[in-house]
Design a protein around this motif. Structure first.
Motif, PDB file in Angstrom:
ATOM      1  N   VAL A   1     -21.470  17.912   9.640  1.00 48.38           N
ATOM      2  CA  VAL A   1     -21.756  17.112   8.629  1.00 48.38           C
ATOM      3  C   VAL A   1     -22.889  16.205   9.077  1.00 48.38           C
ATOM      4  CG1 VAL A   1     -21.203  15.342   6.933  1.00 48.38           C
ATOM      5  CG2 VAL A   1     -19.439  16.806   7.577  1.00 48.38           C
ATOM      6  N   ARG A   2     -24.055  16.360   8.223  1.00 48.25           N
ATOM      7  CA  ARG A   2     -25.162  15.647   8.636  1.00 48.25           C
ATOM      8  C   ARG A   2     -25.531  14.914   7.228  1.00 48.25           C
ATOM      9  NH1 ARG A   2     -28.359  19.409   9.150  1.00 48.25           N
ATOM     10  NH2 ARG A   2     -29.870  19.371   7.514  1.00 48.25           N
ATOM     11  N   VAL A   3     -25.907  13.506   7.505  1.00 51.49           N
ATOM     12  CA  VAL A   3     -26.315  12.390   6.509  1.00 51.49           C
ATOM     13  C   VAL A   3     -27.714  12.311   6.517  1.00 51.49           C
ATOM     14  CG1 VAL A   3     -25.757  10.606   5.288  1.00 51.49           C
ATOM     15  CG2 VAL A   3     -24.106  11.512   6.088  1.00 51.49           C
ATOM     16  N   GLU A   4     -28.629  12.050   5.794  1.00 49.62           N
ATOM     17  CA  GLU A   4     -30.049  11.935   5.723  1.00 49.62           C
ATOM     18  C   GLU A   4     -30.349  10.720   4.666  1.00 49.62           C
ATOM     19  OE1 GLU A   4     -32.892  15.209   5.877  1.00 49.62           O
ATOM     20  OE2 GLU A   4     -31.201  16.402   6.403  1.00 49.62           O
ATOM     21  N   ILE A   5     -31.083  10.011   4.996  1.00 47.61           N
ATOM     22  CA  ILE A   5     -31.558   8.915   3.968  1.00 47.61           C
ATOM     23  C   ILE A   5     -33.277   8.924   4.002  1.00 47.61           C
ATOM     24  CG2 ILE A   5     -31.907   6.700   3.259  1.00 47.61           C
ATOM     25  CD1 ILE A   5     -28.997   6.264   4.221  1.00 47.61           C
ATOM     26  N   ASP A   6     -33.792   9.208   2.833  1.00 46.75           N
ATOM     27  CA  ASP A   6     -35.234   9.459   2.737  1.00 46.75           C
ATOM     28  C   ASP A   6     -35.915  10.309   4.039  1.00 46.75           C
ATOM     29  OD1 ASP A   6     -37.839   8.823   1.687  1.00 46.75           O
ATOM     30  OD2 ASP A   6     -38.137   7.070   3.136  1.00 46.75           O
ATOM     31  N   GLY A   7     -35.063  11.583   4.394  1.00 44.18           N
ATOM     32  CA  GLY A   7     -35.557  12.296   5.345  1.00 44.18           C
ATOM     33  C   GLY A   7     -35.314  12.068   6.778  1.00 44.18           C
ATOM     34  N   THR A   8     -34.557  10.820   6.895  1.00 46.97           N
ATOM     35  CA  THR A   8     -33.894  10.410   8.358  1.00 46.97           C
ATOM     36  C   THR A   8     -32.680  10.730   8.562  1.00 46.97           C
ATOM     37  OG1 THR A   8     -35.782   8.658   8.449  1.00 46.97           O
ATOM     38  CG2 THR A   8     -34.040   8.568   9.752  1.00 46.97           C
ATOM     39  N   VAL A   9     -32.245  11.537   9.561  1.00 47.25           N
ATOM     40  CA  VAL A   9     -31.058  11.769   9.870  1.00 47.25           C
ATOM     41  C   VAL A   9     -30.310  10.611  10.395  1.00 47.25           C
ATOM     42  CG1 VAL A   9     -29.408  13.104  11.371  1.00 47.25           C
ATOM     43  CG2 VAL A   9     -31.381  14.179  10.544  1.00 47.25           C
ATOM     44  N   VAL A  10     -29.208   9.970   9.721  1.00 44.51           N
ATOM     45  CA  VAL A  10     -28.721   8.738  10.045  1.00 44.51           C
ATOM     46  C   VAL A  10     -27.035   8.870  10.574  1.00 44.51           C
ATOM     47  CG1 VAL A  10     -29.928   7.121   8.301  1.00 44.51           C
ATOM     48  CG2 VAL A  10     -27.875   8.538   7.553  1.00 44.51           C
ATOM     49  N   ALA A  11     -26.774  10.096  10.356  1.00 46.10           N
ATOM     50  CA  ALA A  11     -25.383  10.667  10.947  1.00 46.10           C
ATOM     51  C   ALA A  11     -25.363  12.029  10.973  1.00 46.10           C
ATOM     52  CB  ALA A  11     -24.238  10.049   9.930  1.00 46.10           C
ATOM     53  N   ASP A  12     -24.493  12.420  12.209  1.00 41.98           N
ATOM     54  CA  ASP A  12     -24.583  13.834  12.414  1.00 41.98           C
ATOM     55  C   ASP A  12     -23.241  14.078  13.279  1.00 41.98           C
ATOM     56  OD1 ASP A  12     -24.789  16.590  13.705  1.00 41.98           O
ATOM     57  OD2 ASP A  12     -26.874  16.584  13.164  1.00 41.98           O
ATOM     58  N   THR A  13     -22.372  14.587  12.692  1.00 40.67           N
ATOM     59  CA  THR A  13     -20.908  15.036  13.364  1.00 40.67           C
ATOM     60  C   THR A  13     -20.482  16.403  13.185  1.00 40.67           C
ATOM     61  OG1 THR A  13     -19.083  13.856  13.848  1.00 40.67           O
ATOM     62  CG2 THR A  13     -19.542  14.022  11.618  1.00 40.67           C
ATOM     63  N   ARG A  14     -19.469  16.519  14.282  1.00 39.43           N
ATOM     64  CA  ARG A  14     -18.617  17.704  14.080  1.00 39.43           C
ATOM     65  C   ARG A  14     -17.103  17.436  14.115  1.00 39.43           C
ATOM     66  NH1 ARG A  14     -21.119  22.773  14.450  1.00 39.43           N
ATOM     67  NH2 ARG A  14     -23.397  22.501  14.990  1.00 39.43           N
ATOM     68  N   ARG A  15     -16.845  16.095  13.858  1.00 39.58           N
ATOM     69  CA  ARG A  15     -15.440  15.540  13.865  1.00 39.58           C
ATOM     70  C   ARG A  15     -15.184  14.760  12.746  1.00 39.58           C
ATOM     71  NH1 ARG A  15     -15.468  11.503  18.873  1.00 39.58           N
ATOM     72  NH2 ARG A  15     -17.864  10.431  18.597  1.00 39.58           N
ATOM     73  N   PRO A  16     -15.624  15.011  11.410  1.00 37.49           N
ATOM     74  CA  PRO A  16     -15.452  13.992  10.518  1.00 37.49           C
ATOM     75  C   PRO A  16     -13.904  13.897   9.879  1.00 37.49           C
ATOM     76  CG  PRO A  16     -16.329  16.060   9.738  1.00 37.49           C
ATOM     77  CD  PRO A  16     -16.166  16.041  11.170  1.00 37.49           C
ATOM     78  N   VAL A  17     -13.728  13.055   9.103  1.00 32.48           N
ATOM     79  CA  VAL A  17     -12.348  12.990   8.332  1.00 32.48           C
ATOM     80  C   VAL A  17     -12.797  13.059   7.130  1.00 32.48           C
ATOM     81  CG1 VAL A  17     -10.450  11.799   7.655  1.00 32.48           C
ATOM     82  CG2 VAL A  17     -11.153  11.757   9.938  1.00 32.48           C
TER      83      VAL A  17
END
Length: 266
Positions: free
Chosen positions: A151-167
């Motif tokens: 799971v990767r989260v972006e805001i305005d093109g900036t990656v703010v979170a990147d994980t392979r262990r989400p819930v």
């Protein structure tokens, strides 16, 4: 005692109310005073309102604490005819209770919940567990499942979170929420706020806003530091409103959903 058919089904009144008996023991308090002590509550859904409320047989309500409302609101509840002010220890809470005109609910009184509307009763209990904001819907399910999805989260093109262990939190009627360990979130790009919300399924949430200049709603990130036992897996993890950020799951960009939160966010 008003008798109700206890078959396991939801009924509809001519006014459009949905209702069904609940087997739970429910109590409502203001301070140390128990106003409602009911073993025969009824769950009621009003048209256009996504969450239920309780109504109680009058015999299980402290009617001696209720007064005819001095300033009854117009159109506050579906077809409601009679409102009541609540007086406890000299404190008057206006329009804290009301009755529905539906024949099927005759003899029942409903109450506001302070945490939801800012008036009504302060504390509610199902059996011995305190519940918050509104009754939990027996037709709704909430599951928090650990996952290895990317799971990767972006805001305005900036990656703010990147994980392979989400819930992943699956809640009936809402999009999947992705809870991410703090170590996998760019906390330096977020600023904590004073905003707090309560959820009867998850607990009390704290919030963060985006530090950047992009047109992003405030309080776009939240976490449950002490979640309810049913969703303990999300403890301390952070989630982002899918409605306001870009989320990519296993390489596939998710569409931003339109939900009941969209209007409040924007």
């Amino acid at each position: 005692m008003t008798e109700l058919n206890t078959a396991d089904s939801v009924r509809t009144t001519p006014e459009g109310l949905l209702w069904e008996p609940s087997p739970r023991w429910v109590r409502g308090r203001t301070g140390d005073v128990t106003v409602v002590d009911s073993r025969h509550p009824v769950l009621v859904w009003e048209p256009g309102v996504p969450v239920p409320l309780y109504a109680f047989p009058r015999e299980e309500v402290r009617e001696d604490l209720l007064r005819p409302a001095k300033n009854p609101p117009a159109g506050a509840h579906t077809g409601s005819q009679v409102f009541y002010d609540l007086e406890v220890d000299g404190e008057l809470r206006e329009n804290a209770a009301w009755s529905f005109p539906a024949d099927e609910l005759a003899g029942h009184i409903a109450f506001e919940w302070f945490q939801r509307t800012g008036k009504g009763l302060d504390h509610w209990y199902e059996e011995e567990e305190e519940i918050f904001v509104h009754p939990r819907d027996p037709h709704k399910r909430v599951d928090a499942l650990p996952s290895s999805r990317h799971v990767r989260v972006e805001i305005d093109g900036t990656v703010v979170a990147d994980t392979r262990r989400p819930v992943l939190l699956f809640e009936t009627g809402l999009p999947t929420r992705y809870y991410i360990p703090r170590e996998d979130v760019r906390l330096d790009l977020l600023v904590p706020t004073d905003h707090r919300t309560g959820c009867p399924y998850k607990g009390t949430a704290e919030y963060w806003s985006w530090r950047g200049r992009a047109d992003v709603p405030s309080d776009v990130v939240w976490s449950y530091p002490d979640p309810l036992p049913a969703v303990a897996a999300v403890r301390g993890m952070l989630a982002f409103y899918n409605e306001a950020v870009d989320i990519t799951v296993d390489g596939e960009r998710s569409e931003r959903p339109v939900t009941p939160f969209t209007k409040a966010l924007f």
